[in-house]
Design a protein around this motif. Structure first.
Motif, short mmCIF file in Angstrom:
data_model
loop_
_atom_site.label_atom_id
_atom_site.label_comp_id
_atom_site.label_asym_id
_atom_site.label_seq_id
_atom_site.Cartn_x
_atom_site.Cartn_y
_atom_site.Cartn_z
N GLN A 485 0.72 -1.37 -0.06
CA GLN A 485 0.00 -0.14 -0.01
C GLN A 485 0.93 1.35 0.16
N ALA A 486 2.30 1.24 0.67
CA ALA A 486 3.01 2.28 0.70
C ALA A 486 3.58 2.58 -0.72
N ALA A 487 3.61 1.53 -1.24
CA ALA A 487 4.29 1.35 -2.54
C ALA A 487 3.30 2.10 -3.82
N TRP A 488 2.15 1.63 -3.64
CA TRP A 488 0.99 2.22 -4.66
C TRP A 488 1.04 3.59 -4.29
N VAL A 489 0.90 4.04 -2.94
CA VAL A 489 0.61 5.58 -2.70
C VAL A 489 1.93 6.26 -3.15
N THR A 490 3.19 5.49 -2.95
CA THR A 490 4.45 6.28 -3.80
C THR A 490 4.21 6.41 -4.99
N LEU A 491 3.62 5.52 -5.84
CA LEU A 491 3.61 5.74 -7.27
C LEU A 491 2.80 6.70 -7.52
N ARG A 492 1.49 6.98 -6.79
CA ARG A 492 0.82 8.14 -7.05
C ARG A 492 1.32 9.42 -6.89
N GLU A 493 2.11 9.42 -5.80
CA GLU A 493 2.68 10.77 -5.52
C GLU A 493 4.23 11.19 -6.35
N LEU A 494 4.72 9.89 -6.49
CA LEU A 494 6.12 10.16 -7.29
C LEU A 494 5.87 10.75 -8.64
N SER A 495 4.74 10.62 -8.90
CA SER A 495 4.39 11.11 -10.37
C SER A 495 4.26 12.65 -10.26
N HIS A 496 4.38 13.56 -9.41
CA HIS A 496 4.62 14.90 -9.51
C HIS A 496 5.85 15.51 -9.26
N PHE A 497 6.94 14.47 -9.07
CA PHE A 497 8.43 14.93 -9.17
C PHE A 497 8.82 14.68 -10.55
N ASP A 498 9.95 15.73 -10.81
CA ASP A 498 10.68 15.32 -12.21
C ASP A 498 11.73 14.67 -11.72
N SER A 499 12.01 13.26 -11.93
CA SER A 499 13.03 12.51 -11.59
C SER A 499 13.35 11.61 -12.71
N ASP A 500 14.41 11.62 -13.48
CA ASP A 500 14.64 10.58 -14.39
C ASP A 500 14.72 9.10 -13.80
N GLU A 501 15.33 9.22 -12.43
CA GLU A 501 15.59 7.71 -11.92
C GLU A 501 14.33 7.17 -11.37
N GLY A 502 13.34 8.18 -10.93
CA GLY A 502 12.09 7.74 -10.70
C GLY A 502 11.12 7.20 -12.01
N GLN A 503 11.39 7.75 -13.15
CA GLN A 503 10.80 7.48 -14.30
C GLN A 503 11.28 6.04 -14.63
N ASP A 504 12.58 5.88 -14.66
CA ASP A 504 13.23 4.31 -14.81
C ASP A 504 12.67 3.26 -13.97
N LYS A 505 12.49 3.79 -12.57
CA LYS A 505 11.90 2.79 -11.71
C LYS A 505 10.64 2.58 -12.00
N ILE A 506 9.57 3.38 -12.55
CA ILE A 506 8.39 3.37 -12.94
C ILE A 506 8.17 2.57 -14.27
N ASN A 507 9.29 2.56 -14.98
CA ASN A 507 8.98 1.86 -16.23
C ASN A 507 9.21 0.26 -15.87
N GLN A 508 10.25 0.32 -14.99
CA GLN A 508 10.62 -1.18 -14.82
C GLN A 508 9.45 -1.83 -14.06
N ILE A 509 8.86 -1.15 -12.91
CA ILE A 509 7.90 -1.94 -12.26
C ILE A 509 6.54 -1.91 -13.48
N GLN A 510 6.54 -1.15 -14.37
CA GLN A 510 5.31 -1.34 -15.52
C GLN A 510 5.54 -2.61 -16.18
#
Length: 541
Positions: A485-510
C-alpha cells in the motif's frame, strides 16, 4: 415556595433529623406542601418532582433569614445530589443572585473570587453569564474577564467572548497562553469576513499565531495553528487531505494479512499482489502547485491585498490583473523565497512589480505512470482482468515468483522515495515555511496576503510531513500488504516529481506488472464458479 413560617419549621426538622433523613426527604420537606416521608420508592417516583425555579421570598428580614438557610441546604446537599438537574436549571446561579440582591449587596473582591470559582463548574448559559458580567462590572480584572469570555464562548456568543479576551489581554501584566489559545479558538469559530477592514477572523488568527513566540504548550499551539489554516483554506483543498480508514475493514485486512503470513511460514505461497483502494485513498496526498494556483485564482482577498501592497502603474509598467500577479508571486516564492524581502520594503516595490510582470517558465514534467495510472484510478482487478486462475497450472510457480519480484521492486521504490526524494522535499518545504513565517510577520501589514501565503505553504509542508510518516509506518510493519500500500501511494505521489531515476523505476515496475498480467492470462481456468474473483475484489477494498 413554602410560606416562611412553614419553611422555618421544616428547616428545624431537618436540623434535628440530620442523621436519619435522606437527601430526598430534605428536598421534599423544603419543596412540597404536604410531603409524605413514609411513601415508598414507587410512590415517590410519581409525587416528588425536582424544582426548576426556586421562588425565594425576600419581603421581610425573617424571609431573608430562612431563605439564606435554605440556600445553604441547596448548595451543600441538594446540588451535589441532583447535579445534572441543578446545573441544567441553574440552581447555584439562582442562589447567588438572591444573595447578591438581598444578603451580600456589596461583595468584597474575595467573595466575588469565590463566586467566580464556583461558577466555573456551572453550565455556560445566561444566568451564569449575567452573574459574571455583574462581577466584571463591579470588580473588573483580567481573571474575571477571562471567566466571562469562557462562558460567552461556551454559549456560542463568540463576538462577546472575543471582546472580553481582548480586554483581559490589555489589562493583564503578563501573557496568558491558555486564554490566548481560547481567544484564537473564538476567532475561528466566529469566522467572520471582517475582523477589521480587509482582514477576516481566520486571517487575523493566523497572523497572531505566527507572531506568537516561545509557546509553552507546543502541542496545543500546533493543533490550533492547524485549525486556523483549515478554517482559512477552501473546502476543495481540505477534501484532499488524508482520512481514517474503516476500523472493521482494518481488522479484516489485518486478519487476512496474518493468515497469509502464517500460510507463508507453513510453506504456502501467495500469487496475488496486495492492493486496497480504501487504504490508498486514505493516505495523505501532496498538495501540488497546480492545485494551489487553481485555488489562488479564486482568492479575491489575497489578490486585493497584493494590489494594495504594490503600485501597479509606475514608470510605464503595464497594469497586470491581480490574479496573474498573485500567481507569479506564488511561483516566484517557490523558486526563491527571498522575493518576499521585496514585499517588505517600499522602495523595492518597483523591482518587485517588474519581477511579477515577467513570464515565469515552469519547467517541470510529470512522470508517466502508464498502466499504473489505470490501477490507481480503477483498481488492480480492472487492470489485470476479472479471471479465475487454474491453481494446478504447470507454470504456477512462475506466477508466484513474478509476484514476489513485483513486491520486492515496489517496496524498494517506496523506501527510496520516502528516504530520499520525500525527506529532501520535506526539508525544503519546512525551510520555506519558516522563511515565509519570519519574513512576512516581521513587519508586514497586509494580513490577508501574508496569512494566505502562510496557510498554503503550511498545508504543503504538513502534507509532505504526514505522507512521510504514513509511508514509514507502513514500511515498518513488515508485512507485504502494508508495504505494497505504501508502494502504490508512492507511485501516485512520485508522478508529481521530475526525476529521471524515478521514471526508470516506474518503467521497470510497469514492465513487470505487464509480464505478471500476461502470465495470469495464460493460466485462466474456464469455470463458472466466481468465488475466487469475488474474493479478490473484496481484498481490494
Amino acid at each position: 415556595m413554602l410560606p416562611t413560617k412553614i419553611l422555618k419549621l421544616r428547616l428545624a426538622r431537618i436540623a434535628k433529623g440530620k442523621s436519619h433523613l435522606s437527601t430526598q426527604d430534605k428536598l421534599m420537606l423544603v419543596s412540597m406542601d404536604s410531603p409524605d416521608l413514609s411513601a415508598n420508592f414507587f410512590l415517590r417516583l410519581f409525587k416528588v418532582s425536582l424544582p426548576k425555579q426556586w421562588k425565594f421570598k425576600h419581603e421581610t428580614d425573617e424571609d431573608i433569614l430562612y431563605t439564606t438557610q435554605l440556600i445553604q441546604l441547596i448548595e451543600n446537599e441538594l446540588i451535589p445530589a441532583y447535579e445534572f438537574h441543578a446545573r441544567k436549571y441553574a440552581w447555584y446561579e439562582q442562589c447567588v443572585m438572591y444573595q447578591l440582591n438581598y444578603v451580600v449587596q456589596q461583595p468584597t473582591s474575595q467573595q466575588i473570587n469565590g463566586y467566580v470559582r464556583q461558577l466555573e463548574s456551572c453550565l455556560d448559559q445566561q444566568p451564569k453569564i449575567d452573574l459574571l458580567s455583574y462581577f466584571q462590572q463591579h470588580d473588573p480584572s483580567a481573571a474575571h474577564a477571562i471567566a466571562l469570555a469562557k462562558a460567552y464562548a461556551g454559549a456560542g456568543q463568540y463576538s462577546q467572548a472575543i471582546e472580553q479576551y481582548e480586554w483581559a489581554a490589555q489589562h493583564s501584566p503578563q501573557r496568558n497562553e491558555v486564554a490566548f489559545y481560547a481567544y484564537i479558538d473564538c476567532l475561528l469559530h466566529r469566522n467572520q469576513p471582517n475582523y477589521q477592514p480587509d482582514v477576516s477572523d481566520a486571517e487575523y488568527a493566523i497572523a497572531l499565531l505566527c507572531q506568537y513566540r516561545q509557546a509553552i504548550d507546543q502541542k496545543t499551539y500546533s493543533k490550533i495553528l492547524h485549525n486556523a489554516v483549515s478554517t482559512l483554506l477552501p473546502r476543495e483543498i481540505l477534501q484532499t487531505r488524508g482520512s481514517e480508514t474503516n476500523i472493521l475493514m482494518d481488522v479484516g485486512r489485518g486478519l487476512n494479512s496474518l493468515g497469509k503470513s502464517l500460510g507463508g511460514i507453513l510453506g504456502g505461497r501467495e500469487f496475488q499482489i496486495p492492493y486496497s483502494k480504501e487504504v490508498i485513498a486514505s493516505a495523505p496526498q501532496l498538495l501540488t502547485d497546480a492545485v494551489v494556483l487553481e485555488s489562488l485564482v479564486q482568492s479575491s482577498s489575497m489578490q486585493h491585498a497584493l494590489q494594495r501592497k504594490v503600485t501597479l502603474t509606475k514608470d510605464g509598467i503595464e497594469p497586470q490583473s491581480a490574479e496573474s500577479l498573485l500567481i507569479n508571486l506564488w511561483r516566484s516564492i517557490q523558486n526563491n523565497v527571498d522575493i518576499l524581502t521585496l514585499l517588505l520594503e517600499q522602495e523595492q516595490h518597483e523591482q518587485l512589480i517588474h519581477r511579477l510582470t515577467q513570464p515565469i517558465l515552469v519547467d517541470r514534467k510529470k512522470l508517466d505512470l502508464g498502466g499504473i495510472h489505470t490501477i490507481l484510478e480503477h483498481g488492480l482487478m480492472h487492470y489485470l482482468g476479472d479471471i479465475r486462475l487454474d491453481k494446478q497450472h504447470a507454470e504456477r510457480n512462475s506466477l508466484y515468483e513474478q509476484r514476489d519480484v513485483i513486491v520486492a521492486e515496489m517496496t524498494a521504490l517506496a523506501v527510496w522515495f520516502q528516504q530520499g526524494i520525500l525527506n529532501s522535499y520535506l526539508q525544503q518545504q519546512s525551510h520555506q515555511l519558516q522563511q515565509i513565517k519570519t519574513l512576512l510577520y516581521s513587519q508586514f501589514d497586509e494580513m490577508a496576503l501574508s496569512s494566505g501565503l502562510f496557510a498554503y505553504q503550511f498545508e504543503i509542508q504538513k502534507r509532505v510531513h504526514d505522507l512521510s510518516n504514513w509511508l514509514q509506518r507502513k514500511l515498518e510493519k513488515g508485512n507485504d500488504f502494508d508495504k505494497m500500500q505504501a508502494a502504490w501511494v508512492t507511485l501516485r505521489e512520485l508522478s508529481h516529481f521530475d526525476s529521471d531515476e524515478g521514471q526508470d523505476k516506474i518503467n521497470q515496475i510497469q514492465q513487470n506488472l505487464e509480464k505478471y498480467k500476461m502470465m495470469r492470462l495464460k493460466q485462466i481456468l474456464l469455470d463458472s464458479n466466481q468465488s475466487e474473483i469475488l474474493q479478490q475484489k473484496q481484498e481490494e477494498k
